[in-house]
Design a protein around this motif. Sequence first.
Motif, PDB file in Angstrom:
ATOM      1  N   VAL A 182      44.890  43.518  44.194  1.00 25.99           N
ATOM      2  CA  VAL A 182      44.138  42.717  43.236  1.00 25.99           C
ATOM      3  C   VAL A 182      43.853  41.335  43.814  1.00 25.99           C
ATOM      4  O   VAL A 182      44.739  40.676  44.347  1.00 25.99           O
ATOM      5  N   GLN A 183      42.603  40.941  43.720  1.00 26.66           N
ATOM      6  CA  GLN A 183      42.212  39.588  44.131  1.00 26.66           C
ATOM      7  C   GLN A 183      41.330  38.977  43.051  1.00 26.66           C
ATOM      8  O   GLN A 183      40.416  39.636  42.545  1.00 26.66           O
ATOM      9  N   LEU A 184      41.611  37.727  42.747  1.00 28.60           N
ATOM     10  CA  LEU A 184      40.812  36.945  41.808  1.00 28.60           C
ATOM     11  C   LEU A 184      40.493  35.629  42.499  1.00 28.60           C
ATOM     12  O   LEU A 184      41.408  34.875  42.839  1.00 28.60           O
ATOM     13  N   VAL A 185      39.221  35.361  42.726  1.00 31.60           N
ATOM     14  CA  VAL A 185      38.818  34.180  43.472  1.00 31.60           C
ATOM     15  C   VAL A 185      37.898  33.335  42.603  1.00 31.60           C
ATOM     16  O   VAL A 185      36.771  33.753  42.294  1.00 31.60           O
ATOM     17  N   GLU A 186      38.394  32.153  42.235  1.00 25.43           N
ATOM     18  CA  GLU A 186      37.619  31.244  41.385  1.00 25.43           C
ATOM     19  C   GLU A 186      36.731  30.330  42.228  1.00 25.43           C
ATOM     20  O   GLU A 186      37.047  30.026  43.390  1.00 25.43           O
ATOM     21  N   SER A 187      35.667  29.872  41.613  1.00 25.66           N
ATOM     22  CA  SER A 187      34.793  28.874  42.216  1.00 25.66           C
ATOM     23  C   SER A 187      34.079  28.123  41.106  1.00 25.66           C
ATOM     24  O   SER A 187      34.081  28.562  39.951  1.00 25.66           O
ATOM     25  N   GLY A 188      33.477  26.987  41.480  1.00 25.04           N
ATOM     26  CA  GLY A 188      32.654  26.257  40.519  1.00 25.04           C
ATOM     27  C   GLY A 188      33.274  25.006  39.941  1.00 25.04           C
ATOM     28  O   GLY A 188      32.620  24.292  39.171  1.00 25.04           O
ATOM     29  N   GLY A 189      34.509  24.724  40.291  1.00 22.58           N
ATOM     30  CA  GLY A 189      35.127  23.504  39.788  1.00 22.58           C
ATOM     31  C   GLY A 189      34.546  22.269  40.453  1.00 22.58           C
ATOM     32  O   GLY A 189      33.739  22.357  41.378  1.00 22.58           O
ATOM     33  N   GLY A 190      34.954  21.105  39.946  1.00 21.49           N
ATOM     34  CA  GLY A 190      34.480  19.859  40.536  1.00 21.49           C
ATOM     35  C   GLY A 190      34.674  18.693  39.602  1.00 21.49           C
ATOM     36  O   GLY A 190      35.386  18.786  38.597  1.00 21.49           O
TER      37      GLY A 190
ATOM     38  N   SER B 177      39.165  46.357  32.345  1.00 24.35           N
ATOM     39  CA  SER B 177      40.211  45.335  32.311  1.00 24.35           C
ATOM     40  C   SER B 177      39.823  44.159  31.437  1.00 24.35           C
ATOM     41  O   SER B 177      38.702  43.655  31.522  1.00 24.35           O
ATOM     42  N   ASP B 178      40.751  43.724  30.586  1.00 26.15           N
ATOM     43  CA  ASP B 178      40.590  42.449  29.906  1.00 26.15           C
ATOM     44  C   ASP B 178      40.741  41.333  30.934  1.00 26.15           C
ATOM     45  O   ASP B 178      41.558  41.437  31.855  1.00 26.15           O
TER      46      ASP B 178
ATOM     47  N   TRP C  22      42.395  35.090  35.174  1.00 24.10           N
ATOM     48  CA  TRP C  22      43.550  35.924  34.818  1.00 24.10           C
ATOM     49  C   TRP C  22      43.126  37.353  34.571  1.00 24.10           C
ATOM     50  O   TRP C  22      42.087  37.641  33.979  1.00 24.10           O
ATOM     51  N   ARG C  23      43.984  38.225  35.058  1.00 26.31           N
ATOM     52  CA  ARG C  23      43.958  39.616  34.680  1.00 26.31           C
ATOM     53  C   ARG C  23      45.420  39.987  34.542  1.00 26.31           C
ATOM     54  O   ARG C  23      46.248  39.463  35.276  1.00 26.31           O
ATOM     55  N   TYR C  24      45.760  40.890  33.644  1.00 22.76           N
ATOM     56  CA  TYR C  24      47.151  41.189  33.337  1.00 22.76           C
ATOM     57  C   TYR C  24      48.013  41.223  34.612  1.00 22.76           C
ATOM     58  O   TYR C  24      47.743  41.988  35.532  1.00 22.76           O
ATOM     59  N   ASN C  25      48.990  40.357  34.652  1.00 21.85           N
ATOM     60  CA  ASN C  25      49.957  40.273  35.749  1.00 21.85           C
ATOM     61  C   ASN C  25      49.435  39.607  37.019  1.00 21.85           C
ATOM     62  O   ASN C  25      50.166  39.537  38.007  1.00 21.85           O
ATOM     63  N   TYR C  26      48.199  39.123  36.987  1.00 22.71           N
ATOM     64  CA  TYR C  26      47.633  38.513  38.181  1.00 22.71           C
ATOM     65  C   TYR C  26      46.906  37.209  37.845  1.00 22.71           C
ATOM     66  O   TYR C  26      46.322  37.077  36.773  1.00 22.71           O
ATOM     67  N   TRP C  27      46.931  36.298  38.825  1.00 22.98           N
ATOM     68  CA  TRP C  27      46.255  35.013  38.706  1.00 22.98           C
ATOM     69  C   TRP C  27      45.458  34.730  39.966  1.00 22.98           C
ATOM     70  O   TRP C  27      45.863  35.136  41.056  1.00 22.98           O
TER      71      TRP C  27
END
Length: 111
Positions: free
Chosen positions: A2-10, A32-33, A96-101
């Motif tokens: 599982v990979q969750l990669v955020e972007s867009g902050g600033g 997945s929720d 977030w996805r269940y059990n992952y960040w």
Amino acid sequence: QVQLVESGGGLVQPGGSLRLSCAASGFIFRISDMGWYRQAPGKERELVARITSGGSTNYADSVKGRFTISRDNAKNMVYLQMNSLIPEDTAVYYCWRYNYWGQGTQVTVSS
């Protein structure tokens, strides 16, 4: 895996807008929720918004009417549109996805 990669902050001024994106992989996204959480300095991580696999949403009271969570199952993406930002929204935002960040993306609201 599982990979969750955020972007867009600033950095954004009060009253401004940002859109956060989260690219998901390694699991069956469409069933997945998903969600967004945030953690401000010295505070606990808190729920911002969640979206179910069916598209139902719920929000923290502090962001209702200003933030919108959405998903694109064809692209395995989840988004957080943030409008009318205030300094109190300053935090690291996590996908977030269940059990992952994800690793988090910094959002700073300041003039």
